[in-house]
Write a protein that holds these residues in place. Structure first.
Motif, PDB file in Angstrom:
ATOM      1  N   MET A   1       0.831  -1.214   0.000  1.00  0.00           N
ATOM      2  CA  MET A   1       0.000   0.000   0.000  1.00  0.00           C
ATOM      3  C   MET A   1       0.861   1.258   0.000  1.00  0.00           C
ATOM      4  O   MET A   1       0.592   2.212  -0.746  1.00  0.00           O
ATOM      5  CB  MET A   1      -0.938   0.003   1.215  1.00  0.00           C
ATOM      6  CG  MET A   1      -2.070  -0.996   1.134  1.00  0.00           C
ATOM      7  SD  MET A   1      -3.053  -1.057   2.653  1.00  0.00           S
ATOM      8  CE  MET A   1      -3.751   0.582   2.668  1.00  0.00           C
ATOM      9  N   MET A   2       1.905   1.268   0.839  1.00  0.00           N
ATOM     10  CA  MET A   2       2.766   2.458   0.912  1.00  0.00           C
ATOM     11  C   MET A   2       3.500   2.669  -0.413  1.00  0.00           C
ATOM     12  O   MET A   2       3.612   3.809  -0.897  1.00  0.00           O
ATOM     13  CB  MET A   2       3.747   2.330   2.078  1.00  0.00           C
ATOM     14  CG  MET A   2       3.078   2.453   3.432  1.00  0.00           C
ATOM     15  SD  MET A   2       4.223   2.693   4.810  1.00  0.00           S
ATOM     16  CE  MET A   2       4.977   1.083   4.887  1.00  0.00           C
ATOM     17  N   LYS A   3       3.978   1.583  -1.007  1.00  0.00           N
ATOM     18  CA  LYS A   3       4.656   1.688  -2.302  1.00  0.00           C
ATOM     19  C   LYS A   3       3.692   2.188  -3.371  1.00  0.00           C
ATOM     20  O   LYS A   3       4.042   3.051  -4.199  1.00  0.00           O
ATOM     21  CB  LYS A   3       5.239   0.326  -2.694  1.00  0.00           C
ATOM     22  CG  LYS A   3       6.038   0.316  -4.001  1.00  0.00           C
ATOM     23  CD  LYS A   3       6.673  -1.048  -4.212  1.00  0.00           C
ATOM     24  CE  LYS A   3       7.524  -1.074  -5.480  1.00  0.00           C
ATOM     25  NZ  LYS A   3       6.690  -1.005  -6.705  1.00  0.00           N
ATOM     26  N   HIS A   4       2.466   1.683  -3.339  1.00  0.00           N
ATOM     27  CA  HIS A   4       1.448   2.098  -4.305  1.00  0.00           C
ATOM     28  C   HIS A   4       1.137   3.589  -4.161  1.00  0.00           C
ATOM     29  O   HIS A   4       1.023   4.312  -5.161  1.00  0.00           O
ATOM     30  CB  HIS A   4       0.184   1.260  -4.083  1.00  0.00           C
ATOM     31  CG  HIS A   4      -0.921   1.580  -5.041  1.00  0.00           C
ATOM     32  ND1 HIS A   4      -0.886   1.222  -6.369  1.00  0.00           N
ATOM     33  CD2 HIS A   4      -2.100   2.249  -4.852  1.00  0.00           C
ATOM     34  CE1 HIS A   4      -1.987   1.637  -6.966  1.00  0.00           C
ATOM     35  NE2 HIS A   4      -2.741   2.261  -6.067  1.00  0.00           N
ATOM     36  N   ILE A   5       1.004   4.064  -2.923  1.00  0.00           N
ATOM     37  CA  ILE A   5       0.714   5.484  -2.686  1.00  0.00           C
ATOM     38  C   ILE A   5       1.861   6.354  -3.164  1.00  0.00           C
ATOM     39  O   ILE A   5       1.655   7.388  -3.807  1.00  0.00           O
ATOM     40  CB  ILE A   5       0.418   5.725  -1.184  1.00  0.00           C
ATOM     41  CG1 ILE A   5      -0.912   5.071  -0.804  1.00  0.00           C
ATOM     42  CG2 ILE A   5       0.384   7.217  -0.865  1.00  0.00           C
ATOM     43  CD1 ILE A   5      -1.183   5.031   0.677  1.00  0.00           C
ATOM     44  N   ARG A   6       3.095   5.928  -2.872  1.00  0.00           N
ATOM     45  CA  ARG A   6       4.258   6.709  -3.312  1.00  0.00           C
ATOM     46  C   ARG A   6       4.278   6.853  -4.842  1.00  0.00           C
ATOM     47  O   ARG A   6       4.651   7.903  -5.363  1.00  0.00           O
ATOM     48  CB  ARG A   6       5.553   6.027  -2.865  1.00  0.00           C
ATOM     49  CG  ARG A   6       5.816   6.063  -1.382  1.00  0.00           C
ATOM     50  CD  ARG A   6       7.204   5.522  -1.074  1.00  0.00           C
ATOM     51  NE  ARG A   6       7.307   5.142   0.338  1.00  0.00           N
ATOM     52  CZ  ARG A   6       7.457   3.892   0.764  1.00  0.00           C
ATOM     53  NH1 ARG A   6       7.535   2.900  -0.112  1.00  0.00           N
ATOM     54  NH2 ARG A   6       7.536   3.635   2.049  1.00  0.00           N
ATOM     55  N   GLU A   7       3.896   5.791  -5.531  1.00  0.00           N
ATOM     56  CA  GLU A   7       4.026   5.772  -6.990  1.00  0.00           C
ATOM     57  C   GLU A   7       2.831   6.389  -7.705  1.00  0.00           C
ATOM     58  O   GLU A   7       2.982   6.946  -8.797  1.00  0.00           O
ATOM     59  CB  GLU A   7       4.205   4.327  -7.466  1.00  0.00           C
ATOM     60  CG  GLU A   7       5.531   3.715  -7.031  1.00  0.00           C
ATOM     61  CD  GLU A   7       5.651   2.249  -7.416  1.00  0.00           C
ATOM     62  OE1 GLU A   7       4.623   1.675  -7.867  1.00  0.00           O
ATOM     63  OE2 GLU A   7       6.745   1.669  -7.273  1.00  0.00           O
ATOM     64  N   THR A   8       1.635   6.316  -7.105  1.00  0.00           N
ATOM     65  CA  THR A   8       0.430   6.745  -7.830  1.00  0.00           C
ATOM     66  C   THR A   8      -0.194   8.031  -7.304  1.00  0.00           C
ATOM     67  O   THR A   8      -0.953   8.678  -8.027  1.00  0.00           O
ATOM     68  CB  THR A   8      -0.644   5.640  -7.811  1.00  0.00           C
ATOM     69  OG1 THR A   8      -1.035   5.388  -6.448  1.00  0.00           O
ATOM     70  CG2 THR A   8      -0.108   4.362  -8.438  1.00  0.00           C
ATOM     71  N   GLU A   9       0.096   8.422  -6.060  1.00  0.00           N
ATOM     72  CA  GLU A   9      -0.560   9.596  -5.481  1.00  0.00           C
ATOM     73  C   GLU A   9       0.389  10.781  -5.292  1.00  0.00           C
ATOM     74  O   GLU A   9      -0.006  11.811  -4.760  1.00  0.00           O
ATOM     75  CB  GLU A   9      -1.202   9.236  -4.131  1.00  0.00           C
ATOM     76  CG  GLU A   9      -2.222   8.120  -4.205  1.00  0.00           C
ATOM     77  CD  GLU A   9      -3.396   8.440  -5.131  1.00  0.00           C
ATOM     78  OE1 GLU A   9      -3.689   9.631  -5.340  1.00  0.00           O
ATOM     79  OE2 GLU A   9      -3.997   7.497  -5.666  1.00  0.00           O
TER      80      GLU A   9
END
Length: 276
Positions: free
Chosen positions: A9-17
């Protein structure tokens, strides 16, 4: 399993948000599934809340925190209002996002200096080692609220500071609790650790008077005073606790008082920590 999901989730947020143009995280999506924040030439939409939780949770990496601080200083900071606003002016009644747009800009959740989130921003910054930035957040709010002619309140923590700079709904318990927690645990570094007392201050050099800074609090039922001595005038991040004295006697070359020794502390014990 949960840690793996959290990492994803943290990696996804860093990359997409992450809003790359200036550097901050998108905090919300509206009811039409559109991201709320943006950084266009004629439309700057930034909200403090998403930045706070990204920093506090460890999602934001250090270079992202640096970018967030610069953006917050540029788009959210208003010294006349007591510090960091909750959001920029969206210049529309965006009712597909929530109740905040039921208020005029600068009132309550719509762009006021909202003490609860402001103090949590300071806590997040301190917890990640950004002491100078965290101190600016707290000190700006403190100076504004302590000045009756600006805030029109007795010294304390209001729910928010409105567009006119006036403190509203005096003494909000959530903001007050976070302020005490942040000042004692993060700024003065007086922390419990499985019953032990750990000293890990993040005080700036300017906060010492004649090389000393003190805080009095209750710890495991005893009233104690912790005094830091900073003989070399070092900045936060440059020093560590080298020695601890209890009531004038050397306890040890450590930054922690063991649980069994904490339980021996008398009421009004004087604890001195030498920084170097």
């Amino acid at each position: 399993n949960l840690e793996g999901k959290a990492d994803w989730m943290m990696k996804h947020i860093r990359e997409t948000e992450w809003i790359k143009e200036n550097g901050w995280f998108n905090s919300y999506y509206d009811n039409h599934k559109n991201p709320v924040e943006c950084c266009d030439a004629d439309n700057i939409r930034m909200m403090l809340t998403g930045q706070v939780f990204a920093i506090m949770s460890g999602t934001a990496q250090n270079e992202q925190i640096e970018a967030i601080c610069k953006s917050a200083d540029k788009y959210l900071f208003d010294e006349k209002a007591g510090g960091y606003r909750l959001n920029t002016d969206f210049k529309e009644k965006k009712f597909d996002l929530g109740r905040m747009f039921g208020f005029a800009y600068g009132e309550k959740e719509n762009g006021a200096v909202f003490s609860h989130m402001v103090v949590m921003y300071a806590n997040a910054l301190y917890s990640r080692g950004f002491a100078k930035e965290g101190y600016k957040v707290i000190n700006t709010l403190y100076k504004h609220c302590a000045d009756y002619h600006k805030s029109n309140i007795y010294p304390g923590v209001p729910e928010y500071v409105n567009q006119r700079g006036q403190g509203m709904y005096h003494y909000l318990t959530g903001a007050a609790s976070w302020l005490l927690l942040t000042v004692l645990n993060e700024m003065y570094g007086i922390k419990g650790e499985l019953g032990a007392l750990k000293l890990a201050p993040k005080l700036l050099a300017e906060q010492f008077s004649n090389g000393m800074a003190s805080a009095t609090c209750m710890f495991r039922g005893a009233n104690i005073t912790v005094t830091y001595q900073n003989p070399f005038g070092l900045e936060a991040g440059e020093y560590t606790v080298k020695e601890i004295y209890i009531d004038g006697d050397l306890y040890g070359n450590t930054d922690t008082i063991a649980k069994e020794d904490v339980d021996k502390l008398g009421d009004k014990s004087q604890i001195t920590a030498i920084l170097g």
